[in-house]
Write an enzyme that holds these catalytic residues in place. Structure first.
Site, PDB file in Angstrom:
ATOM      1  N   HIS A 157      89.087 -41.486  43.780  1.00  0.00           N
ATOM      2  CA  HIS A 157      88.265 -42.624  43.323  1.00  0.00           C
ATOM      3  C   HIS A 157      86.794 -42.227  43.162  1.00  0.00           C
ATOM      4  O   HIS A 157      85.907 -43.056  43.318  1.00  0.00           O
ATOM      5  CB  HIS A 157      88.347 -43.817  44.283  1.00  0.00           C
ATOM      6  CG  HIS A 157      89.744 -44.193  44.671  1.00  0.00           C
ATOM      7  ND1 HIS A 157      90.497 -45.110  43.987  1.00  0.00           N
ATOM      8  CD2 HIS A 157      90.549 -43.735  45.676  1.00  0.00           C
ATOM      9  CE1 HIS A 157      91.694 -45.234  44.548  1.00  0.00           C
ATOM     10  NE2 HIS A 157      91.760 -44.388  45.571  1.00  0.00           N
ATOM     11  N   LYS A 284      64.915 -30.113  29.695  1.00  0.00           N
ATOM     12  CA  LYS A 284      66.352 -30.371  29.553  1.00  0.00           C
ATOM     13  C   LYS A 284      67.206 -29.129  29.372  1.00  0.00           C
ATOM     14  O   LYS A 284      66.830 -28.178  28.712  1.00  0.00           O
ATOM     15  CB  LYS A 284      66.604 -31.304  28.352  1.00  0.00           C
ATOM     16  CG  LYS A 284      66.274 -32.750  28.599  1.00  0.00           C
ATOM     17  CD  LYS A 284      67.059 -33.387  29.707  1.00  0.00           C
ATOM     18  CE  LYS A 284      68.317 -34.068  29.351  1.00  0.00           C
ATOM     19  NZ  LYS A 284      68.546 -34.953  28.353  1.00  0.00           N
TER      20      LYS A 284
END
Ligand code: ARG
Length: 463
Positions: A157, A284
């Site tokens: 999960h 980035k």
């Protein structure tokens, strides 16, 4: 009569835009090599069986060999007026050797011809896919050995569940790619069947020798029903279905690599070659290639759904709908081969932040099951042990104390069965190494599986 190769019963010439819509030459020229190969085997048989005079067969063979050379040199020119690769080749052959070229189509139809071309095309390419899968598996196994004892959180999960090793994680994907490999191997059997000789749909009156043609083209088997031979596209659907499942595997792992290379996780760093920068944000480093593989998965699923839908209500035998089979198959082949190569490179080139992975298992209560198991071995019913540890976890969350950092007195207050030997069992390393059940994450298990997987890879090479 019009100037089409099938123009005998026609009086009106179609407009170019109508021809263009019906034509497949734009994409089926990718099977040009296979088309010539099939024709060469067919004409050899026509000559040997005496269906056409040997001298004519020789002329046609020489003409086809010439076309092979021109094709390799990029000199063949195809037109939409000639519709598809089969009619284009026949027109080129006729231009080359004259009307004797017309004998090549004896005992043959474009229906068994196109099926043969596509079988050959895929048959030639499946080994490449299997090899690319094996290369990826080789990298996975090599890294699984290197990171057999690299502790990381295991998730269910997306919540920390129990510690595992990165090596164990990698081998999960090895298993998936092994099933992919086996699926492509099986599809190879269904592709290795020769349709040629079915003619249009019902077989032929000429005394052809299909076994000889099969041998000549390297096919293992023959279709035993002419209707099935020209209308079967199961082999293509199997290929697309295998590819869709393969892309699902690549995409799931790509997703994890994307997630794990974020600032929040920081478990791995992708290599510069497999990342891109931003045109505005100088800091980035984007996982474009992993994202592209995840993205291309949709395209491959689409190809499968497209062809399944095309085939769904086609009455026997050939219908022109089936011309739509080739583009999804060609495109999928390029997509999965490219994705496999990139993924293998990306995986070989990434940095694993082992310390960071291990740290992530220390204050996350992922050793709660260990404590419950410990109590169960001391005779506490597991349900009760679960409840006791659950309450300790709640306390720990409130006070910011991990289970292994709680004093023995506090643990004993919760369960008097707990002794000082508990602490040794609360480390992630102990949690991992106690999982020695077959297929479990213990380092010794992972190394055993690595050895087994290396044998599997060696067997691929012998195929
Ligand atoms: N271009 C056609 C295809 O790809 C070849 C077969 C054509 N056969 C026919 N009867 N029109 O399916």
């Amino acid at each position: 009569m019009t100037d089409k190769l099938w123009g005998g019963r026609f009086t009106e010439k179609a407009a170019h835009w109508v021809d263009a819509f019906g034509a497949s030459i734009g994409f089926d020229q990718q099977m040009a090599k296979e088309d010539l190969e099939g024709s060469l085997a067919h004409v050899k048989m026509l000559g040997q069986t005496g269906i056409i005079p040997q001298a004519d067969a020789d002329k046609i063979t020489a003409g086809l060999h010439h076309l092979q050379k021109e094709l390799a040199a990029g000199k063949l020119h195809f037109t939409v007026e000639n519709e598809d690769i089969h009619l284009n080749m026949e027109a080129l052959l006729t231009a080359e050797i004259g009307p004797v070229a017309g004998k090549l189509h004896t005992a043959r139809s474009r229906n068994d011809q196109v099926a043969t071309d596509l079988h050959l095309w895929l048959k030639h390419r499946l080994p490449e896919i299997k090899e690319a899968l094996t290369n990826l598996q080789t990298v996975l196994v090599g890294q699984a050995r290197a990171y057999a004892d690299t502790i990381m959180p295991g998730y269910t999960h997306m919540q920390h569940a129990q510690p595992i090793t990165y090596g164990h994680y990698l081998l999960a994907y090895f298993e998936m790619f092994q099933r992919d490999w086996e699926r492509f191997d099986f599809t190879q059997k269904h592709t290795d069947i020769l349709p040629l000789g079915a003619a249009a749909l019902a077989g032929t009156t000429f005394p052809i020798d299909r076994t000889q043609v099969a041998k000549e083209l390297g096919f293992d088997q023959l279709y035993h029903n002419s209707l099935d031979a020209v209308s079967d596209r199961d082999f293509g659907l199997e290929f697309l279905s295998n590819s869709a499942i393969l892309m699902q595997h690549l995409s799931r792992m790509a997703e994890e690599l994307i997630l794990w290379s974020t600032f929040e996780f920081n478990y791995i760093e992708l290599g510069d070659d497999f990342s891109t920068g931003s045109s505005i944000m100088p800091q980035k480093k984007n996982p474009d290639f992993a994202e592209l593989i995840r993205g291309k998965t949709g395209r491959v699923y689409g190809a499968l759904m497209g062809l399944l839908t095309t085939m769904k209500a086609i009455p026997l035998a050939y219908n022109k709908d089936m011309q739509e089979d080739k583009e999804p198959i060609f495109d999928t082949y390029n997509t999965i081969l490219g994705s496999l190569h990139i993924f293998t490179g990306m995986l070989s080139d990434l940095t694993v932040h082992e310390k960071r992975m291990a740290e992530a298992t220390t204050h996350d209560f992922s050793n709660a099951t260990e404590l419950a198991d410990y109590l169960a071995t001391k005779g506490v019913p597991f349900r009760q042990a679960h409840a006791i540890v659950g309450e300790l976890v709640l306390k720990g969350i409130k006070s910011g104390t991990a289970l292994q950092d709680m004093p023995l007195s506090e643990l004993q207050q919760a369960a008097p069965q707990i002794e000082s030997d508990v602490y040794a069992e609360l480390t992630a390393k102990a949690a991992v190494n106690r999982r020695t059940s077959l297929g479990g994450t213990a380092v010794s298990n992972v190394l055993k599986e690595v050895a087994r997987d290396e044998k599997i890879i060696a067997a691929h090479a012998k195929e």
